[in-house]
Design an enzyme around this catalytic site. Structure first.
Site, PDB file in Angstrom:
ATOM      1  N   SER A 131       0.834  -1.201   0.000  1.00  0.00           N
ATOM      2  CA  SER A 131       0.000   0.000   0.000  1.00  0.00           C
ATOM      3  C   SER A 131       0.866   1.248   0.000  1.00  0.00           C
ATOM      4  CB  SER A 131      -0.905  -0.002   1.240  1.00  0.00           C
ATOM      5  OG  SER A 131      -1.514   1.258   1.436  1.00  0.00           O
ATOM      6  N   TYR A 154      -1.245   0.065   9.896  1.00  0.00           N
ATOM      7  CA  TYR A 154      -1.413  -0.635   8.616  1.00  0.00           C
ATOM      8  C   TYR A 154      -0.204  -0.421   7.712  1.00  0.00           C
ATOM      9  CZ  TYR A 154      -3.477  -1.629   3.991  1.00  0.00           C
ATOM     10  OH  TYR A 154      -3.733  -2.097   2.725  1.00  0.00           O
ATOM     11  N   LYS A 158       2.631  -3.152   6.321  1.00  0.00           N
ATOM     12  CA  LYS A 158       2.940  -3.364   4.912  1.00  0.00           C
ATOM     13  C   LYS A 158       4.446  -3.245   4.654  1.00  0.00           C
ATOM     14  CE  LYS A 158      -1.120  -4.295   3.268  1.00  0.00           C
ATOM     15  NZ  LYS A 158      -1.433  -5.675   2.799  1.00  0.00           N
TER      16      LYS A 158
END
Length: 322
Positions: A131, A154, A158
């Site tokens: 991402s 998050y 990643k």
């Protein structure tokens, strides 16, 4: 060819699964099995023919190993599309669950590749959905050399996933490719934890003739791609020649950069003058800090490897709902 998709009931996973099921091939090779994994399957392709469903929790390593062994027997996995994740807002609210899904499950899937190689098989192609959240605070331009400074759990997960894919690829246990996906439009209205869901809402709600509130100012800029474009790039990732990519398997996908006012203009061009009155702005500083200050994006590695963005913002808006 045996293909596995994790997160197959999600927005991107479902679209990818439908495309593969319809084609029944990948890179010119016929599919023998299209194995879909998720907690449930919703709008994913129904089982039957080449398509198999494995309903279960990826964070349960014993279940995952047993389910894949039952589905494949002694046959190898040729391609793994690892899309399952706990995204943005949900990861902030439940970091323990996020670690289990975003980190533990990723390691177990990579370890499956290691087991396959150590048993004498070939390394599976491992397409990891990373991402743009890996960047965090953004400089004046983002390019292939931009440092990774994630601001959210998050994004941090990643980054770790990219490093793991690089390491397992270095050892020859997988043939990895990590794609840094931008915002993907237009997601359905179900809330799944994406803090950027309002970008999809703007396209979908205006198309339906309903009003929508944008939590960013008209001047705020972001990056995005249509679901059609993202699936195209995922499929390309599974077959692209990565020779010359160097030590890192991670690549930032090209995307369309636009302001909220430009998005409104594109919606007006598609749906008529009344569309302008359907959009109002109520800027939220936190949301705009995360999604509304995106600088110019330069992705020469991706373009040289054959990855593409939507042709224009107008094309993105058209493709987003198809």
């Amino acid at each position: 060819m045996n293909v596995l998709i994790t997160g197959a009931a999600g927005f991107v996973g479902g679209a990818l699964a439908r495309r593969l099921q319809a084609a029944a091939s990948l890179g010119g090779r016929p599919l023998q099995r299209l194995i879909l994994t998720d907690l449930g399957f919703g709008d994913s392709p129904a089982p039957g023919g080449i398509t198999q469903h494995l309903a279960g929790d990826l964070t349960d390593a014993a279940w995952l190993d047993a389910a894949l062994t039952a589905a494949l027997g002694t046959e190898p996995i040729d391609v793994i599309f690892h899309l399952a994740s706990v995204p943005g807002g949900m990861a902030e609210a439940d970091p323990t669950l996020a670690r289990r899904v975003n980190l533990d499950a990723t390691q177990w899937l990579l370890a499956r590749g290691q087991q396959q190689v150590e048993a004498g098989g070939r390394a599976p192609v491992f397409v990891f959905a990373s991402s743009i959240a890996v960047f965090g605070a953004l400089p004046a331009e983002v390019n292939d050399d931009t440092a990774l400074r994630p601001l959210l759990t998050y994004g941090a997960h990643k980054v770790v996933g990219e490093v793991l894919v690089d390491d397992f690829s270095r050892r020859g246990w997988v043939d990895g490719r990590s794609l840094r996906l931008p915002g993907v439009l237009a997601r359905p209205p179900q809330r799944t934890g994406q803090l950027s869901a309002f970008l999809s809402d703007m396209i979908r709600e205006v198309a339906a003739g309903r009003s929508v509130i944008c939590p960013m100012s008209p001047e705020a800029t972001t990056w995005a791609s249509s679901i059609t474009n993202v699936v195209d790039n995922l499929l390309h990732a599974a077959v692209v020649d990565t020779t010359g990519w160097g030590q890192s398997c991670a690549i930032t996908l090209p995307a369309v950069r636009y302001s909220m006012s430009e998005l409104v203009d594109a919606l007006v061009a598609q749906h008529g003058p009344a569309a302008r009155g359907l959009v109002s702005h109520a800027p939220q500083p936190h949301i705009e800090a995360l999604f509304g200050r995106f600088p110019p994006l330069s992705t020469p590695r991706a373009l040289a490897a054959g990855f593409q963005s939507d042709a224009s913002l107008a094309a993105l808006v058209t493709s987003a709902l198809n």
